[in-house]
Design a protein around this motif. Structure first.
Motif, PDB file in Angstrom:
ATOM      1  N   PHE A  56     -41.561 -25.512  15.286  1.00  0.00           N
ATOM      2  CA  PHE A  56     -41.106 -24.890  14.037  1.00  0.00           C
ATOM      3  C   PHE A  56     -40.137 -23.734  14.265  1.00  0.00           C
ATOM      4  CE2 PHE A  56     -45.478 -26.350  12.774  1.00  0.00           C
ATOM      5  CZ  PHE A  56     -45.047 -27.435  12.049  1.00  0.00           C
ATOM      6  N   PHE A  57     -40.429 -22.912  15.264  1.00  0.00           N
ATOM      7  CA  PHE A  57     -39.685 -21.667  15.436  1.00  0.00           C
ATOM      8  C   PHE A  57     -38.646 -21.719  16.555  1.00  0.00           C
ATOM      9  CE2 PHE A  57     -43.911 -20.314  13.738  1.00  0.00           C
ATOM     10  CZ  PHE A  57     -43.475 -20.077  12.459  1.00  0.00           C
ATOM     11  N   LYS A  58     -38.438 -22.851  17.159  1.00  0.00           N
ATOM     12  CA  LYS A  58     -37.385 -23.094  18.158  1.00  0.00           C
ATOM     13  C   LYS A  58     -37.358 -22.042  19.271  1.00  0.00           C
ATOM     14  CE  LYS A  58     -34.653 -25.821  15.038  1.00  0.00           C
ATOM     15  NZ  LYS A  58     -35.795 -26.542  14.599  1.00  0.00           N
ATOM     16  N   GLY A  59     -38.534 -21.760  19.840  1.00  0.00           N
ATOM     17  CA  GLY A  59     -38.616 -20.853  20.975  1.00  0.00           C
ATOM     18  C   GLY A  59     -38.841 -19.401  20.633  1.00  0.00           C
ATOM     19  N   ASN A  60     -38.865 -19.037  19.376  1.00  0.00           N
ATOM     20  CA  ASN A  60     -39.084 -17.645  18.990  1.00  0.00           C
ATOM     21  C   ASN A  60     -40.596 -17.366  19.025  1.00  0.00           C
ATOM     22  OD1 ASN A  60     -39.151 -15.106  17.920  1.00  0.00           O
ATOM     23  ND2 ASN A  60     -37.780 -15.567  16.214  1.00  0.00           N
ATOM     24  N   SER A  61     -41.019 -16.665  20.065  1.00  0.00           N
ATOM     25  CA  SER A  61     -42.455 -16.431  20.244  1.00  0.00           C
ATOM     26  C   SER A  61     -43.009 -15.364  19.300  1.00  0.00           C
ATOM     27  CB  SER A  61     -42.750 -16.040  21.692  1.00  0.00           C
ATOM     28  OG  SER A  61     -42.072 -14.843  22.016  1.00  0.00           O
ATOM     29  N   THR A  62     -42.133 -14.547  18.726  1.00  0.00           N
ATOM     30  CA  THR A  62     -42.595 -13.525  17.784  1.00  0.00           C
ATOM     31  C   THR A  62     -43.159 -14.169  16.533  1.00  0.00           C
ATOM     32  OG1 THR A  62     -40.942 -11.984  18.605  1.00  0.00           O
ATOM     33  CG2 THR A  62     -41.936 -11.480  16.478  1.00  0.00           C
ATOM     34  N   TYR A  63     -42.426 -15.120  15.973  1.00  0.00           N
ATOM     35  CA  TYR A  63     -42.909 -15.806  14.781  1.00  0.00           C
ATOM     36  C   TYR A  63     -44.139 -16.663  15.088  1.00  0.00           C
ATOM     37  CZ  TYR A  63     -38.580 -14.453  12.444  1.00  0.00           C
ATOM     38  OH  TYR A  63     -37.536 -13.745  11.895  1.00  0.00           O
ATOM     39  N   ALA A  64     -44.146 -17.289  16.250  1.00  0.00           N
ATOM     40  CA  ALA A  64     -45.304 -18.101  16.635  1.00  0.00           C
ATOM     41  C   ALA A  64     -46.539 -17.218  16.819  1.00  0.00           C
ATOM     42  CB  ALA A  64     -45.002 -18.880  17.916  1.00  0.00           C
ATOM     43  N   GLY A  65     -46.363 -16.037  17.377  1.00  0.00           N
ATOM     44  CA  GLY A  65     -47.472 -15.086  17.519  1.00  0.00           C
ATOM     45  C   GLY A  65     -47.965 -14.599  16.171  1.00  0.00           C
ATOM     46  N   GLY A  66     -47.030 -14.385  15.248  1.00  0.00           N
ATOM     47  CA  GLY A  66     -47.423 -13.992  13.884  1.00  0.00           C
ATOM     48  C   GLY A  66     -48.223 -15.083  13.203  1.00  0.00           C
ATOM     49  N   LEU A  67     -47.785 -16.333  13.383  1.00  0.00           N
ATOM     50  CA  LEU A  67     -48.546 -17.451  12.815  1.00  0.00           C
ATOM     51  C   LEU A  67     -49.940 -17.548  13.430  1.00  0.00           C
ATOM     52  CD1 LEU A  67     -48.636 -19.973  10.980  1.00  0.00           C
ATOM     53  CD2 LEU A  67     -47.831 -21.269  12.963  1.00  0.00           C
ATOM     54  N   ALA A  68     -50.037 -17.300  14.724  1.00  0.00           N
ATOM     55  CA  ALA A  68     -51.342 -17.322  15.390  1.00  0.00           C
ATOM     56  C   ALA A  68     -52.256 -16.229  14.828  1.00  0.00           C
ATOM     57  CB  ALA A  68     -51.177 -17.154  16.895  1.00  0.00           C
ATOM     58  N   ALA A  69     -51.698 -15.061  14.564  1.00  0.00           N
ATOM     59  CA  ALA A  69     -52.495 -13.976  13.980  1.00  0.00           C
ATOM     60  C   ALA A  69     -52.951 -14.335  12.569  1.00  0.00           C
ATOM     61  CB  ALA A  69     -51.688 -12.684  13.962  1.00  0.00           C
ATOM     62  N   VAL A  70     -52.070 -14.953  11.798  1.00  0.00           N
ATOM     63  CA  VAL A  70     -52.437 -15.379  10.443  1.00  0.00           C
ATOM     64  C   VAL A  70     -53.539 -16.429  10.509  1.00  0.00           C
ATOM     65  CG1 VAL A  70     -51.588 -16.623   8.407  1.00  0.00           C
ATOM     66  CG2 VAL A  70     -50.239 -14.767   9.391  1.00  0.00           C
ATOM     67  N   MET A  71     -53.429 -17.353  11.448  1.00  0.00           N
ATOM     68  CA  MET A  71     -54.444 -18.404  11.567  1.00  0.00           C
ATOM     69  C   MET A  71     -55.791 -17.832  12.007  1.00  0.00           C
ATOM     70  SD  MET A  71     -52.971 -20.961  10.391  1.00  0.00           S
ATOM     71  CE  MET A  71     -54.216 -22.167  10.669  1.00  0.00           C
ATOM     72  N   ALA A  72     -55.783 -16.803  12.852  1.00  0.00           N
ATOM     73  CA  ALA A  72     -57.035 -16.137  13.235  1.00  0.00           C
ATOM     74  C   ALA A  72     -57.681 -15.495  12.014  1.00  0.00           C
ATOM     75  CB  ALA A  72     -56.762 -15.089  14.312  1.00  0.00           C
ATOM     76  N   ASN A  73     -56.873 -14.904  11.151  1.00  0.00           N
ATOM     77  CA  ASN A  73     -57.405 -14.313   9.923  1.00  0.00           C
ATOM     78  C   ASN A  73     -57.923 -15.374   8.967  1.00  0.00           C
ATOM     79  OD1 ASN A  73     -57.124 -11.454  10.287  1.00  0.00           O
ATOM     80  ND2 ASN A  73     -54.919 -11.790  10.240  1.00  0.00           N
ATOM     81  N   VAL A  74     -57.282 -16.530   8.928  1.00  0.00           N
ATOM     82  CA  VAL A  74     -57.752 -17.629   8.079  1.00  0.00           C
ATOM     83  C   VAL A  74     -59.137 -18.091   8.535  1.00  0.00           C
ATOM     84  CG1 VAL A  74     -57.327 -20.055   7.486  1.00  0.00           C
ATOM     85  CG2 VAL A  74     -55.476 -18.392   7.347  1.00  0.00           C
ATOM     86  N   VAL A  75     -59.313 -18.227   9.846  1.00  0.00           N
ATOM     87  CA  VAL A  75     -60.626 -18.631  10.373  1.00  0.00           C
ATOM     88  C   VAL A  75     -61.673 -17.565  10.052  1.00  0.00           C
ATOM     89  CG1 VAL A  75     -61.923 -19.098  12.484  1.00  0.00           C
ATOM     90  CG2 VAL A  75     -59.649 -20.075  12.186  1.00  0.00           C
ATOM     91  N   LEU A  76     -61.307 -16.304  10.211  1.00  0.00           N
ATOM     92  CA  LEU A  76     -62.245 -15.210   9.932  1.00  0.00           C
ATOM     93  C   LEU A  76     -62.645 -15.171   8.464  1.00  0.00           C
ATOM     94  CD1 LEU A  76     -63.692 -12.744  11.105  1.00  0.00           C
ATOM     95  CD2 LEU A  76     -61.693 -11.403  10.504  1.00  0.00           C
ATOM     96  N   VAL A  77     -61.687 -15.317   7.564  1.00  0.00           N
ATOM     97  CA  VAL A  77     -61.989 -15.326   6.127  1.00  0.00           C
ATOM     98  C   VAL A  77     -62.838 -16.550   5.780  1.00  0.00           C
ATOM     99  CG1 VAL A  77     -60.930 -15.573   3.840  1.00  0.00           C
ATOM    100  CG2 VAL A  77     -60.029 -13.917   5.456  1.00  0.00           C
ATOM    101  N   GLY A  78     -62.555 -17.683   6.414  1.00  0.00           N
ATOM    102  CA  GLY A  78     -63.371 -18.877   6.192  1.00  0.00           C
ATOM    103  C   GLY A  78     -64.814 -18.654   6.595  1.00  0.00           C
ATOM    104  N   TYR A  79     -65.027 -17.974   7.714  1.00  0.00           N
ATOM    105  CA  TYR A  79     -66.397 -17.676   8.152  1.00  0.00           C
ATOM    106  C   TYR A  79     -67.102 -16.752   7.165  1.00  0.00           C
ATOM    107  CZ  TYR A  79     -70.327 -16.049  10.863  1.00  0.00           C
ATOM    108  OH  TYR A  79     -71.594 -15.728  11.264  1.00  0.00           O
TER     109      TYR A  79
END
Length: 114
Positions: free
Chosen positions: A68-91
Motif C-alpha cells: 500500500f505504502f510503496k516502501g514508506n515505513s512511517t505510514y506502515a508503522g502508523g497503520l501497525a499502531a492503529v491496528m494495535a489499538n483496534v485489537v485493544l479496543v476489541g478486547y
C-alpha cells in the motif's frame, strides 16, 4: 525497664491465630474448592487477544509497507499502531460485554429464587 516473660503454657497471638484457622468450628467440615479461579473461556479469550496483539500489528506492517505504502515505513508503522489499538479496543469491548452478561445471569438467577 522491666520485661515480661512469656509463660510456656500461655499462648501468644500467633499461636491463637494458627489454632483458629486449623480447627473446624463446632465440628463443621470445611470442603476445599479445587475449581479454577478463572473460567477456561476467559483464559482462551485472553490468549486469543494476546496472539492477535502480537500478530496483527506486525503482520499489518509487513503486508502494507510494500503493497500500500510503496516502501514508506512511517505510514506502515502508523497503520501497525492503529491496528494495535483496534485489537485493544476489541478486547475491552469483549470484556465489558462478558461482564454485563455475567451480571444479567446473576439477576436472572436471583429472580428465579424469589
Amino acid at each position: 525497664m522491666a520485661t515480661r516473660r512469656i509463660i510456656s503454657t500461655e499462648k501468644t497471638i500467633l499461636d491463637k491465630d494458627d489454632d483458629d484457622i486449623s480447627s473446624p468450628v463446632a465440628g463443621q467440615q470445611q470442603s476445599s474448592n479445587t475449581a479454577p479461579a478463572v473460567p477456561m473461556d476467559v483464559i482462551l479469550k485472553l490468549l486469543a487477544f494476546t496472539f492477535a496483539m502480537v500478530v496483527v500489528p506486525i503482520g499489518s506492517y509487513f503486508l502494507s509497507v510494500n503493497t500500500f505504502f510503496k516502501g514508506n515505513s512511517t505510514y506502515a508503522g502508523g497503520l501497525a499502531a492503529v491496528m494495535a489499538n483496534v485489537v485493544l479496543v476489541g478486547y475491552v469491548i469483549v470484556a465489558m460485554n462478558e461482564d454485563q452478561s455475567d451480571q444479567l445471569e446473576a439477576k436472572k438467577k436471583a429472580g428465579k429464587k424469589e
